[in-house]
Scaffold this active site. Structure first.
Site, mmCIF file in Angstrom:
data_model
loop_
_atom_site.group_PDB
_atom_site.id
_atom_site.type_symbol
_atom_site.label_atom_id
_atom_site.label_comp_id
_atom_site.label_asym_id
_atom_site.label_seq_id
_atom_site.Cartn_x
_atom_site.Cartn_y
_atom_site.Cartn_z
ATOM 1 N N GLY A 15 0.845 -1.199 0.000
ATOM 2 C CA GLY A 15 0.000 0.000 0.000
ATOM 3 C C GLY A 15 0.873 1.239 0.000
ATOM 4 N N ALA A 16 2.063 1.109 -0.607
ATOM 5 C CA ALA A 16 3.104 2.145 -0.496
ATOM 6 C C ALA A 16 2.721 3.486 -1.115
ATOM 7 C CB ALA A 16 4.403 1.637 -1.129
ATOM 8 N N ARG A 42 -1.986 7.084 1.460
ATOM 9 C CA ARG A 42 -1.673 8.165 2.416
ATOM 10 C C ARG A 42 -0.755 7.661 3.519
ATOM 11 N NH1 ARG A 42 -7.717 9.955 3.534
ATOM 12 N NH2 ARG A 42 -7.881 7.743 3.074
ATOM 13 N N GLY A 45 -1.757 -3.016 9.363
ATOM 14 C CA GLY A 45 -2.472 -1.809 9.783
ATOM 15 C C GLY A 45 -3.816 -1.663 9.121
ATOM 16 N N THR A 60 -7.534 -1.865 8.190
ATOM 17 C CA THR A 60 -8.668 -2.055 9.098
ATOM 18 C C THR A 60 -9.867 -2.642 8.351
ATOM 19 O OG1 THR A 60 -9.402 0.202 8.700
ATOM 20 C CG2 THR A 60 -7.965 -0.151 10.592
ATOM 21 N N PRO A 65 -6.070 -1.901 15.546
ATOM 22 C CA PRO A 65 -6.972 -0.971 14.866
ATOM 23 C C PRO A 65 -6.472 0.462 14.956
ATOM 24 C CG PRO A 65 -7.930 -1.706 16.949
ATOM 25 C CD PRO A 65 -6.660 -2.487 16.750
ATOM 26 N N HIS A 117 -14.564 13.464 16.375
ATOM 27 C CA HIS A 117 -13.897 13.268 15.080
ATOM 28 C C HIS A 117 -14.478 14.244 14.047
ATOM 29 C CE1 HIS A 117 -12.530 9.435 16.828
ATOM 30 N NE2 HIS A 117 -11.547 9.514 15.941
ATOM 31 N N LYS A 120 -16.317 11.418 9.184
ATOM 32 C CA LYS A 120 -16.309 10.058 9.751
ATOM 33 C C LYS A 120 -17.722 9.479 9.704
ATOM 34 C CE LYS A 120 -14.616 7.345 13.677
ATOM 35 N NZ LYS A 120 -13.942 6.375 12.819
ATOM 36 N N THR A 150 -11.585 3.195 18.512
ATOM 37 C CA THR A 150 -10.705 3.508 19.647
ATOM 38 C C THR A 150 -11.529 3.784 20.909
ATOM 39 O OG1 THR A 150 -9.067 4.376 18.128
ATOM 40 C CG2 THR A 150 -8.896 5.093 20.421
HETATM 41 P P1 NAD Z 1 -5.281 4.886 0.926
HETATM 42 O O1 NAD Z 1 -6.533 4.592 0.141
HETATM 43 O O2 NAD Z 1 -4.696 6.253 0.849
HETATM 44 O O3 NAD Z 1 -4.128 3.852 0.500
HETATM 45 C C1 NAD Z 1 -4.350 2.490 0.223
HETATM 46 C C2 NAD Z 1 -3.325 2.069 -0.828
HETATM 47 O O4 NAD Z 1 -3.427 0.655 -1.039
HETATM 48 C C3 NAD Z 1 -3.556 2.732 -2.207
HETATM 49 O O5 NAD Z 1 -2.343 3.305 -2.661
HETATM 50 C C4 NAD Z 1 -3.992 1.575 -3.082
HETATM 51 O O6 NAD Z 1 -3.576 1.713 -4.445
HETATM 52 C C5 NAD Z 1 -3.261 0.416 -2.421
HETATM 53 N N1 NAD Z 1 -3.785 -0.891 -2.778
HETATM 54 C C6 NAD Z 1 -5.031 -1.231 -3.196
HETATM 55 N N2 NAD Z 1 -5.088 -2.549 -3.488
HETATM 56 C C7 NAD Z 1 -3.856 -3.046 -3.222
HETATM 57 C C8 NAD Z 1 -3.281 -4.340 -3.343
HETATM 58 N N3 NAD Z 1 -4.008 -5.401 -3.754
HETATM 59 N N4 NAD Z 1 -1.989 -4.492 -3.013
HETATM 60 C C9 NAD Z 1 -1.236 -3.449 -2.596
HETATM 61 N N5 NAD Z 1 -1.723 -2.188 -2.477
HETATM 62 C C10 NAD Z 1 -3.018 -1.999 -2.788
HETATM 63 O O7 NAD Z 1 -5.641 4.496 2.421
HETATM 64 P P2 NAD Z 1 -4.849 4.885 3.761
HETATM 65 O O8 NAD Z 1 -5.485 6.079 4.378
HETATM 66 O O9 NAD Z 1 -3.377 4.895 3.496
HETATM 67 O O10 NAD Z 1 -5.248 3.657 4.703
HETATM 68 C C11 NAD Z 1 -4.890 2.334 4.345
HETATM 69 C C12 NAD Z 1 -5.445 1.383 5.392
HETATM 70 O O11 NAD Z 1 -4.853 1.661 6.660
HETATM 71 C C13 NAD Z 1 -6.953 1.483 5.615
HETATM 72 O O12 NAD Z 1 -7.485 0.195 5.884
HETATM 73 C C14 NAD Z 1 -7.056 2.366 6.847
HETATM 74 O O13 NAD Z 1 -8.276 2.190 7.564
HETATM 75 C C15 NAD Z 1 -5.891 1.826 7.622
HETATM 76 N N6 NAD Z 1 -5.417 2.697 8.708
HETATM 77 C C16 NAD Z 1 -5.070 2.074 9.862
HETATM 78 C C17 NAD Z 1 -4.549 2.801 10.923
HETATM 79 C C18 NAD Z 1 -4.142 2.075 12.174
HETATM 80 O O14 NAD Z 1 -3.628 2.718 13.096
HETATM 81 N N7 NAD Z 1 -4.316 0.759 12.238
HETATM 82 C C19 NAD Z 1 -4.404 4.184 10.800
HETATM 83 C C20 NAD Z 1 -4.754 4.804 9.593
HETATM 84 C C21 NAD Z 1 -5.249 4.040 8.549
#
Ligand code: NAD
Length: 249
Positions: A9-10, A13, A78, A80, A103, A135, A139, A146
């Protein structure tokens, strides 16, 4: 650098910040994997990766977990919204390597969860407990995951089952507050990243434990701390919470 990191997911965000901040935690980014054109997960093998961090999408989680299981690689998950299937895949990976899922990866929130349970136990039944969270207006769910985790910690400190005592918001002639009630209230508006407050309201005194998230890098730093912890030599296979990472790291 003490660990070579693959970020799944590099381009997202969170993923972009993981790449930017990895070095702060002694990690070098060896592979960046995303849906849109970046090298496939198997390329991580050629890059001699030590630990995988996934902040992508629910649909990718089982494949990432299976990759870590097959090659015995530590995993920090990470992403969710995972269901039973995805957690089953994490359990399978945890038989081969350390797996940390949370989470909320914020170090502060996870420390707060610990403190909330201890305070509830110390203060006892004569203090009423209320959880209040705020929030941003976008949301869609309430209360936050949390807030629920904080309420569960307070309930555990009291020896309560949260589902039996939770009171979500109040309206109308609600009657006097019973002692065995745990109130949870949600505020929504503006651009608030995330605020959580646990109130212990006693007779003649009160305590408030509070966490404020100012930006999303708190989750990134927590996940990178977990990655460095999971990749430490000799770390046993198994499923770990962020609380366990903080207590033993
Ligand atoms: P985002 O949509 O900005 O990024 C997700 C990325 O994953 C995108 O670049 C997308 O192209 C990529 N992606 C999609 N399918 C994929 C695949 N099969 N293989 C590899 N990459 C793929 O979302 P984000 O805001 O970066 O959040 C990502 C996840 O992290 C969400 O599930 C979010 O809820 C979770 N999150 C968790 C925490 C925590 O503390 N646990 C905090 C923030 C966000």
């Amino acid at each position: 650098m003490s660990g070579r990191l693959a970020v799944v997911g590099a381009a997202g965000r969170m993923g972009r910040r993981l790449v930017a901040l990895a070095a702060e935690h002694g990690l070098s980014v060896a592979a960046q994997i995303d849906a849109d054109g970046a090298p496939a997960l198997d390329a991580a093998l050629a890059a001699r990766v030590d630990v995988v961090v996934d902040f992508s999408v629910k649909a990718q989680a089982p494949a990432t977990a299976e990759f870590c299981r097959a090659f015995g690689l530590p995993l920090v998950m990470g992403t969710t919204g995972l269901g039973a299937d995805e957690h089953g895949a994490l359990d399978a990976a945890a038989e081969a390597a350390p797996v940390v899922w949370a989470p909320n990866f914020s170090v502060g929130v996870n420390a707060l969860i610990d403190l909330v349970e201890r305070a509830a136990r110390m203060l006892g039944q004569r203090f009423d407990v209320e959880v209040v969270e705020a929030h941003h207006r976008h949301k869609v769910d309430a209360p936050s995951g949390t807030a629920r985790a904080l309420a569960e910690a307070a309930a555990a400190g009291r020896g309560w089952d949260l589902d039996a005592v939770a009171r979500y918001g109040r309206e109308g002639i609600v009657g006097a507050r019973p002692g065995d009630e745990l109130g949870i209230s949600s505020v929504r508006g503006g651009s608030v990243v995330g605020e959580h407050q646990v109130l212990y309201l006693g007779e003649g005194e009160s305590i408030a434990l509070e966490h404020r998230a100012l930006d999303r890098d708190i989750f990134v730093r927590g996940a990178l701390r977990a990655a460095a912890w999971a990749a430490a030599p000799g770390r046993a296979a198994g499923r770990y919470t962020m609380g366990e990472v903080l207590r033993t790291g």
